[in-house]
Design a protein around this motif. Structure first.
Motif, mmCIF file in Angstrom:
data_model
loop_
_atom_site.group_PDB
_atom_site.id
_atom_site.type_symbol
_atom_site.label_atom_id
_atom_site.label_comp_id
_atom_site.label_asym_id
_atom_site.label_seq_id
_atom_site.Cartn_x
_atom_site.Cartn_y
_atom_site.Cartn_z
ATOM 1 N N TYR A 186 0.943 -1.476 0.082
ATOM 2 C CA TYR A 186 -0.316 -0.118 0.069
ATOM 3 C C TYR A 186 0.858 1.429 0.427
ATOM 4 O O TYR A 186 0.578 2.012 -0.364
ATOM 5 N N ASN A 187 1.758 1.164 0.430
ATOM 6 C CA ASN A 187 2.605 2.638 0.529
ATOM 7 C C ASN A 187 3.159 2.484 -0.438
ATOM 8 O O ASN A 187 3.762 3.712 -0.940
ATOM 9 N N LEU A 188 3.897 1.612 -0.974
ATOM 10 C CA LEU A 188 4.796 2.017 -2.857
ATOM 11 C C LEU A 188 3.768 2.036 -3.786
ATOM 12 O O LEU A 188 3.833 3.239 -4.799
ATOM 13 N N ILE A 189 1.792 1.827 -4.005
ATOM 14 C CA ILE A 189 0.923 1.957 -4.400
ATOM 15 C C ILE A 189 0.812 3.477 -4.302
ATOM 16 O O ILE A 189 1.331 4.876 -5.346
ATOM 17 N N ASN A 190 0.778 4.598 -2.866
ATOM 18 C CA ASN A 190 0.797 6.120 -2.199
ATOM 19 C C ASN A 190 2.342 6.534 -2.811
ATOM 20 O O ASN A 190 1.569 7.583 -3.887
ATOM 21 N N ASN A 191 3.340 6.001 -2.876
ATOM 22 C CA ASN A 191 4.312 6.214 -3.097
ATOM 23 C C ASN A 191 4.243 6.889 -5.118
ATOM 24 O O ASN A 191 4.953 7.826 -5.527
ATOM 25 N N ASN A 192 3.650 5.380 -5.831
ATOM 26 C CA ASN A 192 3.542 5.666 -6.624
ATOM 27 C C ASN A 192 2.350 6.516 -7.685
ATOM 28 O O ASN A 192 2.288 6.302 -8.904
ATOM 29 N N SER A 193 1.750 7.049 -6.491
ATOM 30 C CA SER A 193 0.526 7.189 -7.187
ATOM 31 C C SER A 193 0.823 8.628 -8.616
ATOM 32 O O SER A 193 -0.056 8.534 -9.534
#
Length: 642
Positions: free
Chosen positions: A483-490
């Motif tokens: 989830y953190n990776l998803i947010n960082n790649n938004s």
């Protein structure tokens, strides 16, 4: 030293008023300190959804500060009126107004010290409870109990300002009033109304206009502004009703001689007019406070109960994607990096969404619409719908399937932009659906494979978009990393024309918003309930003191004690039940426009709202009636005390 003794003596003689004032004001000071402490806590500022919680806490601080000022002036009026008779005697004995002003100053200093000490002790004692409550109702909040010394300083400054304002008001009264005016200040009524018949009619008109605005079917574009306008009209109407309309109507009953000169109604009718004149402001204030309390509990309780449903509306799966391009490679790469598996894929091919308003059975697209429109209108591919929902629908020319998220019943023929469409079936539920533009307004899905129909519905060429949903499997640590990776790649996803949202993020956002609202709402409800109780208490105590002489006169005139008591109890009961009845009426009438405003937050469950209203009204009636009967004992003691 002499002046200080007189100040203590004045407060001691009026302890029936002073003690509840000190306790109530200390409770408010405790809440004020408590919210200040939360606002200054860096742990809260660093939480997910911190801006929402922070803004709500600041709103709470502002409102409580204003309530402390309002209540401080209101309650101090009762205390000062009761001790002004003694002040008048002192002035007659030759003590200067300067000395009297010094005595009043000592009184305010004593009250300030009691309030700040009691308030800070209460605030510190339930500081831990506040953190636990905030953590409980906002699932994302995890914070250790903190005590900030600056919140103590700001609380002391705020209370000093309030007492300075109160003292200046009393100082000006003493300086500018005659000895006789000071001596008889407690015998003044709350108001004297001129042009009573005219004000009575205008008040009813304001109330009817306010109710009409609330009941008129609005779209989301105008609902909030209409609600504010309705509130203003109702407040004006309520104050006018208690100041003039009810007095005028009861006065009209006096013209009926058979009614007025009946033993059962004579005392009650005459006293009702007197009490309404004396208590108009207090009764109207009780009504407004009760209405605010009922609305707060009903609305915020309903939103909080439905928060999970609203999260599912925004993000029905652990991971939801809206995209015009294929981003599966990026998702696979991030999932492998975090050691999670994306499974149970659901997909729906939809058009771009447009905003629309409902005009009877005609859905009209609003090109300038936004988050306050009635609906979000989207066309859905029939083939994609069948595949996603395991159905096998076929459509003839000009036939469509429709889905209304708010469960609104649809006739066999509907109109969209004045175009008649045949509804083959109204779909009641979808296995996979979320709001395409992440808006919280209700969705309308029109299911068709005919691009010409889609073009006429959208008023533009349809552009097909992929809506996908995945379940994320893996350990909690791995899922959190994903989830953190998803947010960082938004930003990278947005660059590719994709909007990727995790259910965890949506839950944090909704819980922060609704949990924060409920947290502030609980505090406000407690404060408004306390204000209502204390207002009733002061009025009962004040009325008992004033009515004691009248009670003795009626006994001397030959009326039996039982008849006097019965008449007084009936009139007092109805006087204090009127605000409750009007507040319940206000809540019921405002419910349609409240529901419309709640749709902005994605709330569409009318049944939950109705149940919450019924429960709120039931609990409030019990608390209100208990308060009345408990405080009426004080009144009864006062009038029968010889």
């Amino acid at each position: 030293m002499f002046n200080l003794k007189i100040a203590f003596n004045n407060l001691s003689k009026n302890k029936a008023l002073v003690v509840p004032y000190v306790i109530t004001m200390s409770i408010f000071v405790g809440f004020f300190y408590n919210l200040l402490n939360l606002a200054l806590d860096n742990q809260i500022k660093n939480l997910s959804g911190n801006k929402i919680i922070d803004n709500l806490i600041i709103l709470g601080i502002t409102v409580i500060g204003l309530i402390m000022l309002f209540y401080g002036k209101y309650a101090n009026k009762f205390i000062s009126d009761n001790r002004n008779r003694n002040m008048g005697i002192l002035l007659m004995l030759g003590i200067s107004k300067k000395e009297i002003s010094l005595i009043v100053l000592y009184e305010k200093i004593i009250l300030f010290l009691f309030n700040i000490l009691g308030g800070l002790l209460l605030g510190i004692s339930y500081n831990k409870f506040a953190y636990l409550l905030l953590e409980k109702i906002c699932d994302s909040v995890k914070a250790n109990v903190n005590y900030n010394y600056m919140s103590v300083i700001y609380t002391v400054i705020m209370l000093l300002i309030i007492y300075l304002i109160i003292y200046i008001s009393e100082f000006n009264f003493i300086r500018n009033s005659s000895i006789n005016a000071i001596f008889n200040s407690s015998s003044k009524g709350e108001h004297k109304v001129k042009y009573q018949a005219l004000i009575a009619v205008l008040s009813l008109i304001c109330l009817v206009v306010g109710y009409s605005i609330a009941l008129y079917p609005h779209n989301l574009t105008t609902s909030f502004r209409s609600f504010i306008l309705a509130v203003l009209f109702v407040i004006i109407g309520i104050f006018g009703i208690f100041f003039s309309t009810l007095i005028y109507l009861i006065s009209c009953l006096k013209r009926n001689k058979k009614f007025y000169y009946n033993n059962k109604f004579f005392v009650m009718t005459a006293e009702m007019i007197h009490r309404l004149k004396e208590n108009a402001f207090s009764l109207a204030s009780i009504c407004i406070l009760s209405t605010i309390t009922l609305i707060s509990i009903s609305v915020l309780g309903s939103l909080y109960i439905e928060r999970n449903s609203i999260v599912s509306q925004i993000s029905p799966r652990d991971l939801t994607i809206q995209s015009v391009t294929n981003v599966n490679k990026e998702l696979d790469s991030l999932s492998k990096k975090a050691s999670v598996t994306l499974c149970k894929k659901k997909e729906l091919i939809v058009s771009q969404s447009v905003y629309a308003n409902m005009n009877k059975n005609d859905i009209i697209v609003d090109k300038n619409g936004g988050v306050t429109s009635d609906y979000q209108l989207t066309c859905v591919s029939l083939n994609s719908f069948n595949k996603s929902n395991n159905t096998h629908y076929g459509l003839k020319k000009n036939e469509v399937l429709v889905y209304f998220q708010n469960k609104r019943n649809v006739p066999d023929d509907i109109y969209i932009n004045h175009q008649k469409l045949k509804v083959k079936k109204q779909i009641k539920s979808l296995k996979f659906m979320f709001s395409p533009q992440r808006a919280l307004m209700p969705n309308i899905f029109v299911i068709t494979n005919n691009k010409n129909i889609a073009k006429k519905i959208l008023l533009q060429n349809p552009r097909m978009i992929y809506m996908q949903g995945y379940t994320v499997n893996g350990s909690e640590t791995c899922k959190n990393e994903f989830y953190n990776l998803i947010n960082n790649n938004s930003n990278n996803f947005k660059y590719q024309g994709a909007n990727v949202v995790t259910k965890k993020f949506s839950k944090v956002l909704v819980n922060s918003l609704f949990g924060g609202l409920l947290f502030i709402g609980i505090i406000f409800s407690i404060i408004f309930a306390i204000l209502t109780i204390i207002t009733i208490y002061y009025r009962q105590l004040s009325e008992g003191t004033k009515d004691q002489k009248e009670y003795i006169k009626l006994k001397k005139l030959g009326m039996s004690e039982d008849l006097i008591k019965k008449s007084i109890h009936i009139e007092m009961f109805w006087i204090f039940m009127l605000p409750l009845m009007f507040s319940i009426l206000n809540l019921i009438v405002s419910s349609p426009i409240l529901l419309k405003n709640m749709q902005i937050f994605g709330f569409n469950n009318n049944l939950i709202f109705i149940k919450t209203i019924i429960i709120s009204i039931g609990i409030y009636i019990i608390c209100y009636v208990l308060t009345y009967f408990l405080t009426s004992r004080i009144y009864q003691y006062k009038i029968t005390k010889n």
